[in-house]
Design an enzyme around this catalytic site. Structure first.
Site, mmCIF file in Angstrom:
data_model
loop_
_atom_site.group_PDB
_atom_site.id
_atom_site.type_symbol
_atom_site.label_atom_id
_atom_site.label_comp_id
_atom_site.label_asym_id
_atom_site.label_seq_id
_atom_site.Cartn_x
_atom_site.Cartn_y
_atom_site.Cartn_z
ATOM 1 N N GLY A 112 2.790 -6.138 -6.225
ATOM 2 C CA GLY A 112 2.618 -4.821 -5.618
ATOM 3 C C GLY A 112 2.457 -4.969 -4.120
ATOM 4 O O GLY A 112 2.909 -5.953 -3.524
ATOM 5 N N SER A 113 1.781 -4.008 -3.527
ATOM 6 C CA SER A 113 1.669 -4.009 -2.066
ATOM 7 C C SER A 113 0.631 -5.030 -1.595
ATOM 8 O O SER A 113 -0.308 -5.367 -2.327
ATOM 9 C CB SER A 113 1.273 -2.620 -1.592
ATOM 10 N N THR A 114 0.802 -5.491 -0.379
ATOM 11 C CA THR A 114 -0.153 -6.424 0.224
ATOM 12 C C THR A 114 -1.529 -5.777 0.316
ATOM 13 O O THR A 114 -2.550 -6.421 0.077
ATOM 14 C CB THR A 114 0.358 -6.856 1.612
ATOM 15 N N GLU A 115 -1.527 -4.468 0.611
ATOM 16 C CA GLU A 115 -2.783 -3.736 0.737
ATOM 17 C C GLU A 115 -3.601 -3.817 -0.563
ATOM 18 O O GLU A 115 -4.782 -4.201 -0.547
ATOM 19 C CB GLU A 115 -2.398 -2.287 1.029
ATOM 20 N N GLY B 62 -3.075 -5.864 -3.071
ATOM 21 C CA GLY B 62 -3.313 -7.289 -3.361
ATOM 22 C C GLY B 62 -4.588 -7.781 -2.685
ATOM 23 O O GLY B 62 -5.383 -8.517 -3.279
ATOM 24 N N GLU C 129 2.244 -11.454 -5.843
ATOM 25 C CA GLU C 129 3.615 -11.234 -5.350
ATOM 26 C C GLU C 129 3.577 -9.933 -4.562
ATOM 27 O O GLU C 129 3.522 -8.851 -5.140
ATOM 28 C CB GLU C 129 4.600 -11.115 -6.519
ATOM 29 N N CYS D 70 11.110 -5.606 -2.794
ATOM 30 C CA CYS D 70 10.163 -6.360 -1.966
ATOM 31 C C CYS D 70 10.892 -7.319 -1.032
ATOM 32 O O CYS D 70 10.472 -7.530 0.099
ATOM 33 C CB CYS D 70 9.202 -7.123 -2.852
HETATM 34 P P1 NAP Z 1 1.008 -0.778 -5.236
HETATM 35 O O1 NAP Z 1 0.649 0.548 -4.770
HETATM 36 O O2 NAP Z 1 0.280 -1.963 -4.705
HETATM 37 O O3 NAP Z 1 0.874 -0.741 -6.813
HETATM 38 C C1 NAP Z 1 1.211 -1.827 -7.631
HETATM 39 C C2 NAP Z 1 0.467 -1.709 -8.937
HETATM 40 O O4 NAP Z 1 -0.943 -1.846 -8.688
HETATM 41 C C3 NAP Z 1 0.645 -0.376 -9.634
HETATM 42 O O5 NAP Z 1 0.662 -0.591 -11.016
HETATM 43 C C4 NAP Z 1 -0.606 0.360 -9.197
HETATM 44 O O6 NAP Z 1 -0.951 1.398 -10.040
HETATM 45 C C5 NAP Z 1 -1.622 -0.737 -9.245
HETATM 46 N N1 NAP Z 1 -2.840 -0.512 -8.460
HETATM 47 C C6 NAP Z 1 -3.084 0.414 -7.495
HETATM 48 N N2 NAP Z 1 -4.333 0.258 -6.997
HETATM 49 C C7 NAP Z 1 -4.887 -0.779 -7.670
HETATM 50 C C8 NAP Z 1 -6.157 -1.432 -7.599
HETATM 51 N N3 NAP Z 1 -7.093 -1.070 -6.747
HETATM 52 N N4 NAP Z 1 -6.376 -2.484 -8.427
HETATM 53 C C9 NAP Z 1 -5.431 -2.901 -9.282
HETATM 54 N N5 NAP Z 1 -4.218 -2.318 -9.394
HETATM 55 C C10 NAP Z 1 -3.943 -1.265 -8.591
HETATM 56 O O7 NAP Z 1 2.519 -1.105 -5.002
HETATM 57 P P2 NAP Z 1 3.736 -0.179 -5.360
HETATM 58 O O8 NAP Z 1 3.781 0.881 -4.323
HETATM 59 O O9 NAP Z 1 3.709 0.213 -6.778
HETATM 60 O O10 NAP Z 1 4.948 -1.195 -5.222
HETATM 61 C C11 NAP Z 1 5.531 -1.484 -4.018
HETATM 62 C C12 NAP Z 1 5.007 -2.783 -3.433
HETATM 63 O O11 NAP Z 1 5.205 -3.865 -4.334
HETATM 64 C C13 NAP Z 1 5.731 -3.170 -2.175
HETATM 65 O O12 NAP Z 1 4.817 -3.582 -1.200
HETATM 66 C C14 NAP Z 1 6.596 -4.349 -2.626
HETATM 67 O O13 NAP Z 1 6.953 -5.223 -1.605
HETATM 68 C C15 NAP Z 1 5.764 -4.977 -3.646
HETATM 69 N N6 NAP Z 1 6.558 -5.797 -4.560
HETATM 70 C C16 NAP Z 1 6.494 -7.162 -4.447
HETATM 71 C C17 NAP Z 1 7.264 -7.966 -5.282
HETATM 72 C C18 NAP Z 1 7.204 -9.466 -5.161
HETATM 73 O O14 NAP Z 1 7.697 -10.128 -6.064
HETATM 74 N N7 NAP Z 1 6.619 -10.023 -4.121
HETATM 75 C C19 NAP Z 1 8.083 -7.389 -6.237
HETATM 76 C C20 NAP Z 1 8.125 -5.996 -6.322
HETATM 77 C C21 NAP Z 1 7.349 -5.215 -5.475
HETATM 78 P P3 NAP Z 1 -0.339 2.868 -9.747
HETATM 79 O O15 NAP Z 1 1.113 2.783 -9.961
HETATM 80 O O16 NAP Z 1 -0.960 3.704 -10.761
HETATM 81 O O17 NAP Z 1 -0.722 3.229 -8.363
#
Ligand code: NAP
Ligand code: MG
Length: 505
Positions: free
Chosen positions: A262-265, A267, A284, A318
């Site tokens: 997910g997002s770095t934030e 993470g 990731e 990503c």
């Molecule tokens: P996100 O907002 O960080 O959410 C990722 C997941 O974490 C979602 O299932 C989200 O639930 C959950 N989440 C939110 N807050 C959380 C918390 N406090 N504790 C635990 N889990 C929590 O990211 P996104 O907007 O869905 O995805 C986009 C990001 O993912 C981008 O930054 C992208 O670069 C990154 N990404 C990285 C890779 C890699 O392999 N490096 C691959 C794909 C994507 P909700 O959906 O309910 O908010």
């Protein structure tokens, strides 16, 4: 909506650019395609419960949320909202499965289940592709030709490892870790699920996983396949919900390892909450990849790769090549070619087989992209968007090019996660490396050049987990994927990915 046609060409010579001037394409109304919507039945249920202990289970508090189609804003189904008590139940089921069946089963037996899952997914590929496109907004040609086949490939690949685990770390004794918790994003809902589950299961671990709030459907459809495959109850448990459910999955005392994409934030929030525990982690996270085009590159091929690198899946990738670094002698030509290519991209109905860019995944993401694009204009970069018509309903954004970008612009530094390319130029190899590495991220990079020696040099100097040469966005389950710096740590895929789910003694 399809753009239109190329019926006339205007030749405008461009100063300061090596090679012939690139004629600008002018579009009229000639080649319009007839609609070609995919018609396979996605076999959706009206309501999806949690998948715990091998059964679909109603959430203890009885709460559900809507999941929608971002291309139409219409509701697709009710989805269970898992609370703490449901997450507890999921972990109990996972621990029981690990202690009684999966953790003790010989790898050659586990392999049979993984092969079965892969084959069933292939059998139901079209149905899964349609469900993925309806729920996520990506073009059907991508879910059909990339997401679903790659997800099946990950199960096949890891099934192949399950009876050969002694060769993962020769000379060491290898064992599963136990129960693991996983949280994934919305950009590749089924594929990220496969990346997380296949290596964990092949190694003998049991899992509690949370899909993203906006894209839960294919995860719950995969649960149907686990039932079809006779996977022992509790080996995989799927809890749906928003960020709070994710936090409960990550912070739970049961898992010995957590894996997050997910997002770095977010993470960083998770890492802070787990600091001081002895849990293993894989992160990731985000990216801000540079695609670097040198003046000796095959320019048409490079432009095609750059377009694929940033507009594939609406830039919800990503490792998207969201920055383009172009060698100055060819900068004007590359920009002209890019504009011509972007003018013929088709934006619109994701279910249409001719669509290149589908819907943005959510209103929230659409607003974030809009805000960053506005910042690019305000900070003085030059914007180019083709004049395509966007559907009246749903979340859509035009493919966008920014030229004249400097390294201090927000659009050069922040992850946009949308169809927006920031173009910078360079004069020397060292300047290209310095600019490419001038980011907090380090997930991927692309190099376009005719010189093998230059590719080798850059592949050691660029700080990125994956470096593509004269291609972009190529994946294989055997190839480890993961980041440097704020793009995270740990690897998924290949032997390295298995090691992240193994205990070595
Ligand atoms: P996100 O907002 O960080 O959410 C990722 C997941 O974490 C979602 O299932 C989200 O639930 C959950 N989440 C939110 N807050 C959380 C918390 N406090 N504790 C635990 N889990 C929590 O990211 P996104 O907007 O869905 O995805 C986009 C990001 O993912 C981008 O930054 C992208 O670069 C990154 N990404 C990285 C890779 C890699 O392999 N490096 C691959 C794909 C994507 P909700 O959906 O309910 O908010
Ligand atoms: Mg969220």
């Amino acid at each position: 909506m399809p753009p239109t046609t190329q019926d006339k060409r205007k030749t405008a010579p461009r100063a300061g650019s090596r090679g012939r001037a690139v004629p600008e394409l002018i579009f009229g109304d000639l080649w319009e395609y007839d609609p070609a919507p995919e018609t396979a039945d996605p076999k959706l249920k009206a309501r999806y419960d949690l998948f715990i202990g091998g059964e679909f289970t109603a959430p203890k508090a009885g709460a559900y949320f809507d999941t929608i189609n971002p291309a139409t804003e219409q509701k697709l189904a009710d989805v269970a909202l898992a609370g703490q008590a449901d997450v507890d139940a999921a972990y109990r089921a996972a621990q029981r499965a690990f202690d009684t069946t999966w953790g003790r089963m010989p790898g050659r037996e586990r392999a049979k289940y993984l092969y079965r899952v892969a084959r069933l997914l292939q059998d139901r590929a079209r149905e899964f592709a349609v469900a993925e496109t309806l729920n996520g907004g990506k073009p059907i040609k991508e879910s059909r030709d990339f997401d679903v086949p790659m997800a099946a490939a990950h199960f096949f690949y890891h099934a192949g490892w399950a009876d050969k685990l002694d060769y993962v770390a020769p000379g060491r004794k290898i064992a599963p870790l136990g129960v693991v918790g996983q949280v994934i994003p919305w950009n590749f809902p089924l594929l990220m699920l496969a990346w997380k589950l296949a290596p964990a299961l092949a190694m003998g671990n049991c899992v509690v996983i949370k899909p993203a709030e906006t894209t839960p459907i294919t995860a719950l459809k995969l649960a149907e396949i686990f039932q079809q495959a006779g996977l022992p109850p509790g080996v995989v448990n799927i809890v749906t919900g928003a960020g709070e459910t994710g936090a409960a999955v990550m912070a739970h005392p049961t898992p010995v390892k957590v894996a997050f994409t997910g997002s770095t934030e977010v993470g960083k929030v998770i890492m802070r909450s787990l600091a001081g525990t002895d849990k293993k982690m894989t992160m990731e996270l985000g990216g801000k990849a540079a695609n670097i085009i040198f003046d000796d590159a095959p320019l048409d091929q490079a432009v095609e790769g750059v377009v694929n690198g940033i507009f594939f899946n609406q830039g919800h990738v990503c490792c998207a090549g969201s920055r383009l670094l172009v060698h100055e002698p060819v900068a004007d030509r590359v920009l002209a070619k890019l504009k011509n290519r972007v003018r013929v991209l088709r934006v619109g109905d994701p279910m249409d087989k001719n669509t290149d860019l589908g819907a943005i995944n959510s209103r929230q993401q659409l607003e974030k992209i809009g805000e960053l694009v506005d910042s690019g204009v305000k900070e003085g970069a030059e914007i180019f968007q083709p004049p395509c018509r966007l559907p009246a309903k749903g979340f859509f954004f035009r493919p966008t090019l920014f030229s004249g970008v400097t390294q201090s612009h927000r659009i050069a530094r922040e992850e946009i996660f949308g169809p927006v390319l920031s173009i910078l130029t360079f004069r020397t190899v060292d300047e290209a490396v310095e600019k490419a590495n001038n980011t907090a991220y380090g997930l991927s990079a692309g190099v376009w050049t005719d010189k093998g020696s230059r590719i080798l040099k850059l592949s050691t100097e660029l700080k990125a987990g994956v470096i593509w040469a004269n291609t972009f966005n190529k994946f294989d389950p055997a190839s480890p994927f993961g980041g440097y710096k704020e793009s995270g740590f740990g690897r998924e895929g290949g032997r390295q990915g298995l090691l992240d789910y193994a205990k070595l003694t």
